[in-house]
Design a protein around this motif. Sequence first.
Motif, short mmCIF file in Angstrom:
data_model
loop_
_atom_site.label_atom_id
_atom_site.label_comp_id
_atom_site.label_asym_id
_atom_site.label_seq_id
_atom_site.Cartn_x
_atom_site.Cartn_y
_atom_site.Cartn_z
N ALA A 17 -8.65 -1.06 4.38
CA ALA A 17 -7.99 -0.57 3.46
C ALA A 17 -6.62 -0.84 3.31
N ALA A 18 -6.09 -0.93 4.79
CA ALA A 18 -4.62 -1.36 4.73
C ALA A 18 -4.15 -2.42 4.07
N GLN A 20 -5.64 -3.80 1.44
CA GLN A 20 -5.90 -3.73 0.20
C GLN A 20 -4.58 -3.34 -0.54
N ASP A 21 -3.48 -2.66 0.07
CA ASP A 21 -2.27 -2.28 -0.42
C ASP A 21 -1.61 -3.34 -0.91
N THR A 23 2.31 -4.36 -2.40
CA THR A 23 3.85 -4.09 -2.22
C THR A 23 4.38 -4.76 -3.49
N THR A 33 4.52 0.66 -3.04
CA THR A 33 3.46 0.18 -2.38
C THR A 33 2.19 0.98 -3.12
N SER A 35 -1.72 1.75 -3.25
CA SER A 35 -2.68 1.63 -2.24
C SER A 35 -4.15 1.22 -3.26
N ALA A 36 -5.09 0.86 -2.35
CA ALA A 36 -6.44 0.73 -3.15
C ALA A 36 -6.68 1.94 -3.93
N ASP A 38 -4.70 3.86 -5.62
CA ASP A 38 -3.84 4.12 -6.71
C ASP A 38 -4.51 2.83 -7.77
#
Length: 157
Positions: A17-18, A20-21, A23, A33, A35-36, A38
Amino acid sequence: MRPFLLASLLLVLAAPAAAQDVTISRADGTEVTLSAADLADLPRAQVSVTGAAGPKLYEGPPLAYVMRAAGLPVGMRAHGDPMRGYLVVRGADGYAAVISAFEADKDLHGDVAILADTVDGERLPEREGPRRVVIADDLKSWRSVRKVVAIDYRLAD
């Protein structure tokens, strides 16, 4: 034994999950940033790419919507200085490619550029994803950055 397996599974699911962010750096030096979640909320488009293995259908949010979500000028807001804008898309492996902000904006350019997260209806394979830039009508996939982690918006002098 079951609690250990459940805890291990949760850790494995949380780690990607992290990753997939994405920036996004703005021309003024600020960053946002996405996120997945978003990115999943953005409208989606498809791009068909024909390679040695035959056609593949990539899907994900158009870069124009990613840019808009990051507060970058798109559409009518792209008039004037933003016409000098370009994106440097960077992958986790250090590979980078440049895309003009104009050609990334679906309101200004006929081709579609997307931040794909699926291919042929499945999540991107690990060697490509979780996100990959795919540009319609590029004859070579050299700007198709894999494992996208950052997009830098800059203005040419």
